[in-house]
Design an enzyme around this catalytic site. Structure first.
Site, PDB file in Angstrom:
ATOM      1  N   LYS B  83      -8.815  -0.369 -35.246  1.00 12.26           N
ATOM      2  CA  LYS B  83      -8.172  -1.684 -35.264  1.00 12.26           C
ATOM      3  C   LYS B  83      -6.781  -1.494 -35.865  1.00 12.26           C
ATOM      4  O   LYS B  83      -6.612  -0.702 -36.809  1.00 12.26           O
ATOM      5  CB  LYS B  83      -9.017  -2.635 -36.130  1.00 12.26           C
ATOM      6  CG  LYS B  83      -8.511  -4.069 -36.176  1.00 12.26           C
ATOM      7  CD  LYS B  83      -9.460  -4.958 -36.992  1.00 12.26           C
ATOM      8  CE  LYS B  83      -8.987  -6.403 -37.029  1.00 12.26           C
ATOM      9  NZ  LYS B  83      -9.922  -7.285 -37.761  1.00 12.26           N
ATOM     10  N   SER B 158     -11.394 -11.546 -35.493  1.00 12.16           N
ATOM     11  CA  SER B 158     -10.103 -10.963 -35.202  1.00 12.16           C
ATOM     12  C   SER B 158     -10.165  -9.563 -34.586  1.00 12.16           C
ATOM     13  O   SER B 158      -9.179  -9.112 -34.019  1.00 12.16           O
ATOM     14  CB  SER B 158      -9.278 -10.896 -36.491  1.00 12.16           C
ATOM     15  OG  SER B 158      -9.869  -9.978 -37.402  1.00 12.16           O
ATOM     16  N   SER B 182     -15.064 -11.356 -38.581  1.00 11.23           N
ATOM     17  CA  SER B 182     -14.141 -10.730 -37.635  1.00 11.23           C
ATOM     18  C   SER B 182     -14.656  -9.475 -36.941  1.00 11.23           C
ATOM     19  O   SER B 182     -14.032  -8.997 -36.003  1.00 11.23           O
ATOM     20  CB  SER B 182     -12.823 -10.388 -38.340  1.00 11.23           C
ATOM     21  OG  SER B 182     -12.002 -11.530 -38.379  1.00 11.23           O
TER      22      SER B 182
END
Lengths: 480, 491
Positions: B83, B158, B182
């Site tokens: 990420k 997210s 997330s």
């Protein structure tokens, strides 16, 4: 200060802790490096980095708490003080707010009337220093040096117990001496390792309610503290007497103009939005940890002063001066141990000639050109009548100049005291013979003239005659 | 290309590891296959912010060399994605923001370092909601990620880029971070496995902070076994993160095969209230029935303060974010406004231009709740409620080993549907936020479909009981095929 007014002062002292690395990073704290060479990613506030507490600061704060008879908190919490400034890389300063590491301490100073006075210490908390903005030498821009960012500070907050600029200075000096005794700060005021802010207000004598205070920022010498506070007292009294009101504000002391001027007012003051720093765990201190620290506490100035007056029979003022710094006190005790001379004589020399020479050459006691044992050697020669006190000053200067120890100098310069009575008597006879008028006056009752005769004898012997013997022989002969 | 290589992309990490060990293919071949696939498919998904093809091929070559000489860590030659919230030395780390569009970190996050140390090959850095603030991946400066199951839908957020990429078989595994759901919510919405470990289990060093007391790194994979494999490498104490916990890391794989007979599964009555989509509820109940069929027993538990978790979160998280994001001031790194007139102008314009709307909304909320006069009513109160929520879980775990329920109230929603309605968006995390507030490990695994969109089963366990989550999930996956389903455009 003007009659009819009382002043109320509280000090916030920032003592830089003498750790090798920063409070939350491994970067060095050494002073004077090229800009931004001692700032690691943590100090620069880079994305993703995290603070890790330097355990040494906890130890130092604990020692401090014990030294000022305070409570060392079993649990204290780091909090973020949020504000934007270019020299504050993270946009917040890590400090302590609601739960500081040290609370409820005290310190005794000698007040204006010479009495012991207790000054309460509200709290002392750990925090990181910010960096520095640099404007000099840069056109249309400012530089930032983050070497200082993350340097550990202990902020020591007093109660508003101080009643004059002199008391404020006495408190600050005492605090300076304590942090240096504890070796938790080098106390270097030029480098900013020990500085203070003063909260000052005035009120008519007898009024209970406190007057509006102003905060004087960044006072980095004892002299400036005294002058800034005195200026501010006069200014506030004048404002009130002219029918005005003191505005609560932060003021900066300008030492060149010897005045304070406003920096920012309460309306402009920040809302720091303190909250516990979620990146750091609460600091937990066990009773065992505190006990261990207590064992490591050195003898502190007040106790040492008491011991010096008791054990060495020193005058209190001299004991006070000698115990003002731990190295000076150590020097004194080392010299006493190495000579049979009276401790008060040692004290006189350390406070007098030695301190004078150090000041003259801007040296610290640790760098003294005459060691404690060497000074002791000199004083022993006074004690055993080899030289007089007056000659000793000459010998001391030669020692300071690197001409060798006391005995070497005395021998080389032939300064050994004349203690041979026959030799002294011969000189005395000459002096008496040469000054018949004065002899007559003396014998007629003007005994003060003894000093004149002693002077002449000493002059004739280049100061080497033993003054006691000279006195004795003179009196005997003059009375004959 | 042989047949086995053609479907390399659909294999789990465990299967790939076996293939590499057997010499069926090399890490270089595997890396090339996946890079090609990323090249072919990511236009549709926008799951990547940066593809690190050159670096990946180099580390694959190194991994192959290591393997040839009998060396190499437990992830040697296996592909992963990071990420774009994890700092990577020499490769830009944007955190999904214009603010860091130009930011190249001079260091590796601990998670990055640990995976690299085990031999993993990083194919790229995945898209995400800006500074991890969002539940739909629509707040990214680099545009929304699309859900491989329906390109009109959000993959959640997210960690939406990580989830979409793993679901679309562009990589077998990706790291994520989870502050309020997330990792787990996007895993649920894309039919992947996502685990958020106990707070403090994985180091936060080098992970750009959103809300420090809630942020936790984890992984998104397709199987629980792969999650166990990666977590074993990522977990552990890190002296650079004071909030990481010095607790031994168990061998997560070793316990996977132990049956779950006798496992006590808590069912939270509040989970099946009106907010949950009725079709999703059916899938969840069926999944729980599977666990029962494997010998687990169910117990009804009560989390009385569950409804307070979203409001509590939206005080605590913005408060911390308002402070954490202060360092982005245009002075030392990141976006700096041109031709600033003075310091205030530099701050206002750099931040005004660098941050998107959702980030600004949260910074303002956070600044407000910490302000003098409001702190007690909001921040302090929220911290008190947080304790109540943690206490609820503590009581529940006295009676059960895991709590099972929905990960998200609905399957994937359409892009654009909720972005202008923050409250509805925030409610998406109602089932996941509690684990963050209480610091507990949580996991989402695929358990069905509604209208062709995946549904996730959410499991929460006591502190440091990741083993229980992984074992329960693994056993579930041994008896179900939901995780094997592949979105048809990516088969």
């Amino acid at each position: 200060m003007k009659a009819g007014w009382e002043v109320v002062i509280g000090l916030e002292i920032h003592a830089q802790l003498a750790t090798r690395s920063k409070i939350f990073s491994g970067a060095s704290t050494a002073y004077g490096a090229a800009p931004n060479t001692q700032a690691c990613l943590v100090d620069l506030g880079y994305p993703g980095v995290l603070p890790v507490l330097n355990e040494e600061v906890v130890h130092m704060a604990t020692m401090f708490g014990l030294a000022v008879n305070a409570t060392v908190a079993p649990r204290s919490v780091f909090a973020r003080k949020n504000y934007f400034y270019p020299d504050l890389p993270k946009g917040y300063q890590i400090s302590q707010f609601e739960l500081p590491i040290v609370e409820h301490g005290e310190l005794y100073i000698t007040d204006d009337e010479g009495r012991d006075k207790r000054i309460g210490i509200t709290r002392a908390h750990l925090e990181e220093d910010a960096g520095k903005s640099i404007h000099e030498g840069l056109e249309r821009s400012s530089g930032i040096d983050l070497n200082r960012a993350g340097t550990p500070l202990l902020e020591i907050v007093s109660e508003p117990d101080l009643r004059s600029a002199k008391e404020a200075v006495a408190y600050m000096r005492k605090m300076h001496s304590i942090v240096r005794y504890l070796r938790i700060s080098d106390g270097n005021m030029q480098e900013g390792s020990f500085r203070c802010d003063a909260n000052v207000s005035v009120r008519p004598v007898g009024q209970q309610e406190l007057g509006t205070r102003t905060e004087l920022k960044n006072l980095n010498s004892f002299r400036f503290v005294e002058r800034a506070i005195n200026f501010e007292i006069d200014r506030q009294i004048e404002v009130i007497e002219d029918g005005g009101e003191v505005v609560q504000e932060t003021r900066l002391y300008d030492s060149d103009k010897d005045e304070t001027r406003p920096m920012r007012s309460k309306e402009e003051s920040h809302d720091y939005r303190y909250f516990p720093d979620p990146d750091l765990l609460p600091v937990e201190i066990s009773p065992e940890y505190i006990e261990t620290a207590r064992q490591q506490l050195p003898e502190l100035p007040t106790a040492k002063k008491r011991r010096f007056t008791d054990q060495y029979d020193l005058k209190p003022d001299d004991a006070d001066l000698l115990t003002g710094s731990r190295p000076l006190a150590d020097y004194f005790e080392a010299a006493v141990a190495a000579t049979g001379a009276k401790p008060q004589l040692v004290a006189n020399w350390v406070i007098g000639d030695l301190s004078g020479a150090l000041n003259r050459d801007s040296l610290e006691i640790a760098d003294s050109k005459v060691s404690a044992t060497e000074l002791a050697g000199l004083l022993t020669r006074i004690h055993d009548n080899t030289i007089s006190g007056k000659i000793a000053k000459q010998v001391f200067e030669a020692m300071w100049a690197g001409e060798g120890d006391a005995d070497t100098v005395i021998d080389a310069k032939g300064l050994k005291q004349i203690t041979d009575s026959t030799a002294i008597e011969a000189v005395v006879d000459e002096v008496i013979a040469a000054n018949p008028g004065q002899v007559a006056e003396y014998r007629a009752g003007k005994e003060k003239l003894i000093g004149f005769f002693v002077g002449r004898v000493m002059q004739a012997t280049k100061g080497q005659a033993n003054p006691g013997q000279v006195n004795q022989i003179l009196k005997k002969k003059l009375h004959d | 290309m042989s047949d086995s290589q053609q479907d390399l992309f659909s294999q789990s990490m465990t299967e790939l590891a076996a293939g590499l060990d057997a010499g069926d293919f090399t890490s270089a071949e595997l890396t090339e296959t996946l890079l090609e696939r990323i090249g072919a498919h990511d236009d549709k998904l926008n799951a990547f912010i940066t593809v690190t093809a050159d670096e990946a091929l180099q580390s694959a070559a190194r991994a192959d060399e290591a393997r040839a000489s009998g060396r190499g860590g437990v992830l040697n030659g296996l592909p992963v994605l990071h990420k774009d919230i994890f700092c990577t030395r020499g490769v830009k780390t944007t955190c999904g923001s214009r603010m860091l569009d130009n930011f190249v970190a001079p260091y590796d996050a601990t998670v990055v370092e640990k995976l690299a140390g085990a031999g993993a090959v990083v194919l790229g850095k995945t898209n995400m909601d800006e500074f991890a603030m969002g539940s739909s991946n629509e707040t990214s400066y680099f545009g929304p990620v699309r859900n491989p199951w329906n390109l009109e839908c959000s993959p959640g957020g997210s960690s939406g880029g990580s989830a979409a990429a793993v679901a679309a078989r562009l990589a077998p595994a990706a790291t994520g971070t989870d502050t309020g759901g997330s990792i787990r919510q996007p895993a649920a919405l894309t039919g992947t496995v996502g685990i958020k470990p106990t707070y403090g289990r994985v180091s936060r060093y080098g992970m750009i902070a959103f809300a420090s007391s809630l942020d936790q790194a984890g992984v998104i994979t397709r199987t629980a076994e792969d999650a166990a494999r990666l977590l074993g490498v990522m977990a552990g104490f890190d002296e650079r993160d004071s909030t990481s916990i010095d607790e031994p890391v168990p061998d997560y794989i070793a316990g996977l095969d132990r049956p779950i007979k006798g496992l006590r599964v808590g069912i939270v009555r509040q989970h099946f209230d009106a907010g949950l989509d009725a079709d999703c509820a059916v899938s969840i109940r069926e999944a729980i029935a599977v666990l029962e069929s494997l010998g687990a027993t169910t117990v009804e538990v009560d989390l009385p303060n569950l409804d307070l978790s979203v409001p509590t979160y939206y005080v605590v998280a913005p408060a911390e974010c308002s402070s954490n994001l202060s360092r982005f001031d245009g002075v030392r790194f990141g976006h700096r406004a041109d031709e600033a007139e003075d310091l205030m102008d530099l701050y206002c314009r750099s931040r005004g231009e660098g941050f998107g709307d959702e980030v600004k909304r949260r910074i303002m909320t956070g600044t407000y709740v910490l302000s003098a006069g409001y702190y007690d009513a909001y921040y302090l109160k929220a911290q008190q409620v947080r304790h109540l929520i943690a206490d609820d879980f503590r009581s529940a775990f006295a009676d059960v080993d895991v709590i099972a329920g929905p990960t998200s109230p609905t399957p994937a929603f359409r892009l654009g549907d909720k972005i202008d309605d923050p409250i509805t968006m925030y409610l998406n995390d109602i089932y996941t936020i509690g684990a963050n507030l209480a610091g507990l490990p949580g996991m989402s695994i695929p358990c069905g479909f509604v209208n062709g969109l995946p549904v996730g089963l959410h499991l929460v366990a006591a502190h440091f009981a990741e083993e229980t989550l992984l074992r329960c999930s693994h056993q579930f996956q041994q008896h179900t095929d939901w995780h094997k389903a592949c979105p048809k455009d990516f088969a």
